[in-house]
Design a protein around this motif. Structure first.
Motif, PDB file in Angstrom:
ATOM      1  N   HIS A 277       0.806  -1.222   0.000  1.00  0.00           N
ATOM      2  CA  HIS A 277       0.000   0.000   0.000  1.00  0.00           C
ATOM      3  C   HIS A 277       0.846   1.283   0.000  1.00  0.00           C
ATOM      4  O   HIS A 277       0.356   2.350   0.352  1.00  0.00           O
ATOM      5  CB  HIS A 277      -0.965   0.018   1.192  1.00  0.00           C
ATOM      6  CG  HIS A 277      -1.823  -1.208   1.284  1.00  0.00           C
ATOM      7  ND1 HIS A 277      -2.837  -1.475   0.396  1.00  0.00           N
ATOM      8  CD2 HIS A 277      -1.776  -2.267   2.146  1.00  0.00           C
ATOM      9  CE1 HIS A 277      -3.395  -2.638   0.709  1.00  0.00           C
ATOM     10  NE2 HIS A 277      -2.770  -3.133   1.756  1.00  0.00           N
TER      11      HIS A 277
ATOM     12  N   HIS B 232      -3.429  11.210   0.308  1.00  0.00           N
ATOM     13  CA  HIS B 232      -2.567  10.038   0.183  1.00  0.00           C
ATOM     14  C   HIS B 232      -1.257  10.380  -0.522  1.00  0.00           C
ATOM     15  O   HIS B 232      -0.182   9.969  -0.087  1.00  0.00           O
ATOM     16  CB  HIS B 232      -3.305   8.921  -0.573  1.00  0.00           C
ATOM     17  CG  HIS B 232      -4.425   8.332   0.220  1.00  0.00           C
ATOM     18  ND1 HIS B 232      -5.712   8.826   0.163  1.00  0.00           N
ATOM     19  CD2 HIS B 232      -4.445   7.293   1.093  1.00  0.00           C
ATOM     20  CE1 HIS B 232      -6.482   8.124   0.966  1.00  0.00           C
ATOM     21  NE2 HIS B 232      -5.747   7.194   1.543  1.00  0.00           N
TER      22      HIS B 232
ATOM     23  N   PRO C  54      -0.747   5.621   3.708  1.00  0.00           N
ATOM     24  CA  PRO C  54      -0.873   4.372   2.935  1.00  0.00           C
ATOM     25  C   PRO C  54      -2.259   4.278   2.292  1.00  0.00           C
ATOM     26  O   PRO C  54      -3.244   4.815   2.824  1.00  0.00           O
ATOM     27  CB  PRO C  54      -0.664   3.279   3.986  1.00  0.00           C
ATOM     28  CG  PRO C  54       0.072   3.949   5.101  1.00  0.00           C
ATOM     29  CD  PRO C  54      -0.422   5.366   5.121  1.00  0.00           C
ATOM     30  N   PHE C  55      -2.350   3.604   1.172  1.00  0.00           N
ATOM     31  CA  PHE C  55      -3.600   3.556   0.425  1.00  0.00           C
ATOM     32  C   PHE C  55      -4.691   2.727   1.108  1.00  0.00           C
ATOM     33  O   PHE C  55      -5.846   2.785   0.692  1.00  0.00           O
ATOM     34  CB  PHE C  55      -3.346   3.008  -0.981  1.00  0.00           C
ATOM     35  CG  PHE C  55      -2.503   3.913  -1.830  1.00  0.00           C
ATOM     36  CD1 PHE C  55      -2.891   5.228  -2.075  1.00  0.00           C
ATOM     37  CD2 PHE C  55      -1.321   3.461  -2.382  1.00  0.00           C
ATOM     38  CE1 PHE C  55      -2.119   6.069  -2.861  1.00  0.00           C
ATOM     39  CE2 PHE C  55      -0.534   4.294  -3.172  1.00  0.00           C
ATOM     40  CZ  PHE C  55      -0.935   5.603  -3.408  1.00  0.00           C
ATOM     41  N   ASN C  56      -4.331   1.961   2.130  1.00  0.00           N
ATOM     42  CA  ASN C  56      -5.352   1.194   2.848  1.00  0.00           C
ATOM     43  C   ASN C  56      -5.793   1.899   4.124  1.00  0.00           C
ATOM     44  O   ASN C  56      -6.419   1.287   4.996  1.00  0.00           O
ATOM     45  CB  ASN C  56      -4.834  -0.206   3.178  1.00  0.00           C
ATOM     46  CG  ASN C  56      -3.628  -0.185   4.104  1.00  0.00           C
ATOM     47  OD1 ASN C  56      -2.894   0.794   4.170  1.00  0.00           O
ATOM     48  ND2 ASN C  56      -3.418  -1.279   4.824  1.00  0.00           N
TER      49      ASN C  56
ATOM     50  N   TYR D  59      -5.773  -1.172  -7.170  1.00  0.00           N
ATOM     51  CA  TYR D  59      -7.084  -1.116  -6.520  1.00  0.00           C
ATOM     52  C   TYR D  59      -8.174  -1.085  -7.595  1.00  0.00           C
ATOM     53  O   TYR D  59      -8.757  -0.024  -7.894  1.00  0.00           O
ATOM     54  CB  TYR D  59      -7.172   0.102  -5.601  1.00  0.00           C
ATOM     55  CG  TYR D  59      -6.057   0.115  -4.584  1.00  0.00           C
ATOM     56  CD1 TYR D  59      -6.135  -0.651  -3.427  1.00  0.00           C
ATOM     57  CD2 TYR D  59      -4.894   0.853  -4.808  1.00  0.00           C
ATOM     58  CE1 TYR D  59      -5.099  -0.681  -2.505  1.00  0.00           C
ATOM     59  CE2 TYR D  59      -3.846   0.833  -3.901  1.00  0.00           C
ATOM     60  CZ  TYR D  59      -3.957   0.058  -2.756  1.00  0.00           C
ATOM     61  OH  TYR D  59      -2.924   0.019  -1.852  1.00  0.00           O
TER      62      TYR D  59
END
Length: 268
Positions: free
Chosen positions: A6, A57, A71-73, A162
């Motif tokens: 991520h 992000h 982080p992308f999560n 994603y």
């Protein structure tokens, strides 16, 4: 460029303390401008500072530099009060990208083009356009090709990692009236075309399919008609946001070129 655990590689910078809980299966990618001349590192430094109380992000600078601070999560704090297709709180399901750009500019009494902080800018960086949620034109900073190339690379990596993301929108789409970023100078139609891998995509063009299509001064029936596009006219799409209106540039019936808004359903 790739995403590992991520995080962008290269591109990961340091973690911002301003974030929420888990971001699972994001469906939206939201584009912002920073209203800054600080570069990607300067904006990222702000997002990781204790007093920021905001984050995105990823930040993409004018020179193509990329910094990721959430982080992308994980949910970043970029959207604020927002709603998309009836679903509120876009931070809960969106990844946010900040693009280093001054946004709205002004021409002062001394004839200079200045930013919101009164910094003098090169007039070549300014373009006069009407925001889709406004009625009067003003100056906006253009987005350079180096920055756009970096932005396309980042976006392609995000969409590959994603696949639940189905739409790319502006902050002004999810918070209309409250926010104006990324603004009319951001070439949304061309950007989406480039992300999709359609060559160099110097311009996104579409064809008028109505016998006569009104060219309006803004995105709505309440705006004055500036002229008419005839069937078969090829127009360059400057801003093709999700919704019923597109901003285009093309030749009017009777001669003359205009930048205007048209009903998207009559473009093929």
């Amino acid at each position: 460029m790739q995403i590992v655990d991520h995080r962008l590689k290269p591109g990961w910078y340091k973690a911002s303390p301003h974030h929420g809980g888990a971001l699972e299966a994001p469906s939206l990618l939201v584009m912002h401008f920073t209203v800054s001349g600080a570069g990607a590192k300067g904006v990222a430094d702000y997002f990781v500072s204790p007093t920021a109380n905001a984050s995105a992000h990823v930040v993409v600078g004018r020179a193509g530099e990329v910094r990721q601070v959430v982080p992308f999560n994980v949910k970043a704090w970029h959207a604020g009060r927002s709603v998309w297709r009836g679903r509120p709180n876009c931070n809960d399901y969106a990844i946010g990208i900040e693009i280093d750009n001054w946004g709205r500019l002004m021409r002062t009494a001394d004839g200079q083009v200045r930013s919101s902080t009164s910094r003098i800018l090169d007039p070549a960086l300014a373009v006069e356009m009407t925001h889709k949620n406004e009625t009067r034109p003003c100056l906006w900073e253009v987005y350079g090709e180096t920055q756009m190339s970096a932005l396309v690379a980042v976006t392609r990596a995000i969409l590959a990692a994603y696949p639940t993301i189905t739409e790319i929108v502006g902050h002004d789409d999810i918070s209309p009236g409250r926010k104006s970023d990324p603004g009319p100078a951001f070439p949304m139609g061309r950007f989406v075309s480039l992300v999709g891998g359609r060559g160099d995509a110097p311009a996104l063009t579409r064809t008028v399919v109505a016998s006569r299509l009104n060219a309006r001064g803004g995105p709505g029936m309440q705006f004055d008609t500036l002229g008419v596009f005839l069937a078969g006219t090829r127009v360059e799409v400057l801003y093709d946001s999700p919704g019923p209106w597109a901003q285009v540039k093309g030749a009017l019936a009777g001669g003359g070129e205009v930048t205007a808004w048209v009903s998207d359903q009559y473009l093929a």
